[in-house]
Design an enzyme around this catalytic site. Structure first.
Site, short mmCIF file in Angstrom:
data_model
loop_
_atom_site.label_atom_id
_atom_site.label_comp_id
_atom_site.label_asym_id
_atom_site.label_seq_id
_atom_site.Cartn_x
_atom_site.Cartn_y
_atom_site.Cartn_z
N ASP A 8 0.47 -1.17 0.19
CA ASP A 8 -0.15 -0.17 -0.05
C ASP A 8 0.78 1.64 0.19
O ASP A 8 0.47 1.89 0.72
CB ASP A 8 -1.03 -0.03 1.15
CG ASP A 8 -1.96 -1.01 1.38
OD1 ASP A 8 -1.67 -2.12 0.76
OD2 ASP A 8 -3.11 -0.98 2.43
N LYS A 101 -6.89 -4.83 -3.20
CA LYS A 101 -7.93 -5.18 -2.47
C LYS A 101 -9.19 -4.12 -1.28
O LYS A 101 -8.38 -3.23 -2.10
CB LYS A 101 -6.89 -5.57 -0.92
CG LYS A 101 -5.68 -4.79 -0.77
CD LYS A 101 -5.08 -4.72 0.52
CE LYS A 101 -4.37 -3.73 0.75
NZ LYS A 101 -4.63 -2.89 2.00
N CYS A 144 -2.37 -2.15 7.72
CA CYS A 144 -1.91 -3.24 6.46
C CYS A 144 -0.78 -3.98 6.37
O CYS A 144 -1.19 -5.29 5.75
CB CYS A 144 -2.03 -2.84 5.30
SG CYS A 144 -3.60 -1.50 5.02
C1 VGL Z 1 -4.61 0.68 5.52
C2 VGL Z 1 -6.15 1.98 7.64
C3 VGL Z 1 -7.41 2.64 6.14
C4 VGL Z 1 -3.38 0.39 5.34
C5 VGL Z 1 -5.52 1.12 5.29
O1 VGL Z 1 -2.95 0.42 4.47
O2 VGL Z 1 -2.46 0.29 6.13
N1 VGL Z 1 -4.76 1.50 6.73
N2 VGL Z 1 -7.22 1.72 5.46
#
Ligand code: VGL
Length: 199
Positions: A8, A101, A144
């Protein structure tokens, strides 16, 4: 055989983004530098994950309410927006495959995702490549990255977290997350340990 999972590293998780982590852009650049200097053959595959939201139910705080930053979040990584794109300091030419995702539900772990343009799962894809071990890095340590590392353990991969190549949402919980990973058997390492294993 080992894969690197880059979690991410997207604009919304970097400074200026909807859910910016302080170190996100630095981690993007550091992961690119790391991949350029890692000895050939270290990784059979380098995989990137992306949060890829269309309408992820209660994952976004309802309009007019404050997110709790635990289960509800500001709107982020909406498909087709700048925030959903990989951060420009991540050299995407170094990524062999992307797993997406969270289209219609919250999805913290890359193992909940699917290969871009396909239904193939991350675990299945890695096994088909002969991967037995994974290194995990990226954003966010306390969400994540942790979820991806824990699922990798559950899927019976050997797992290392590259701690200096991760950025946390909140500084304290980042360290807690690494402890939780270590508790289930994730090895905590730094990129320099991989680059110069005998130094
Ligand atoms: C994430 C919070 C909400 C992440 C994704 O990538 O860690 N954190 N959505």
């Amino acid at each position: 055989m080992r894969a690197l999972i880059v979690v991410d590293i997207q604009n919304d998780f970097c400074p200026g983004g909807a859910l910016g982590t302080a170190r996100g852009a630095g981690v993007a650049a550091a992961v690119s530098a790391y991949l350029r200097s890692v000895p050939a053959g270290t990784y059979t595959a380098v995989v990137g994950t992306r949060d890829h939201h269309i309408d992820p139910e209660g994952h976004f705080a309802p309009a007019g309410t404050e997110p709790d930053f635990e289960e509800t979040w500001p709107v982020h990584c909406v498909v087709g927006t700048h925030g959903a794109e990989a951060h420009p300091d991540l050299d995407t030419s170094l990524i062999d495959a992307w797993f997406l995702k969270g289209e219609y539900t919250a999805a913290y772990s890359g193992f909940e995702g699917h290969l871009e343009g396909s239904e193939e799962t991350l675990a299945g894809w890695l096994r088909a490549c002969g991967v037995t071990d994974v290194d995990v890095c990226g954003i966010a340590t306390d969400f994540c990255v942790r979820a991806t590392a824990l699922d990798a353990v559950a899927e019976e991969f050997g797992v290392r977290a590259l701690t200096d190549l991760c950025a946390e949402v909140t500084p304290g919980p980042g360290a807690v997350a690494f402890n939780q990973m270590a508790y289930v058997g994730v090895e905590l390492a730094e990129s320099k340990d991989v680059l110069a294993p005998n130094a």
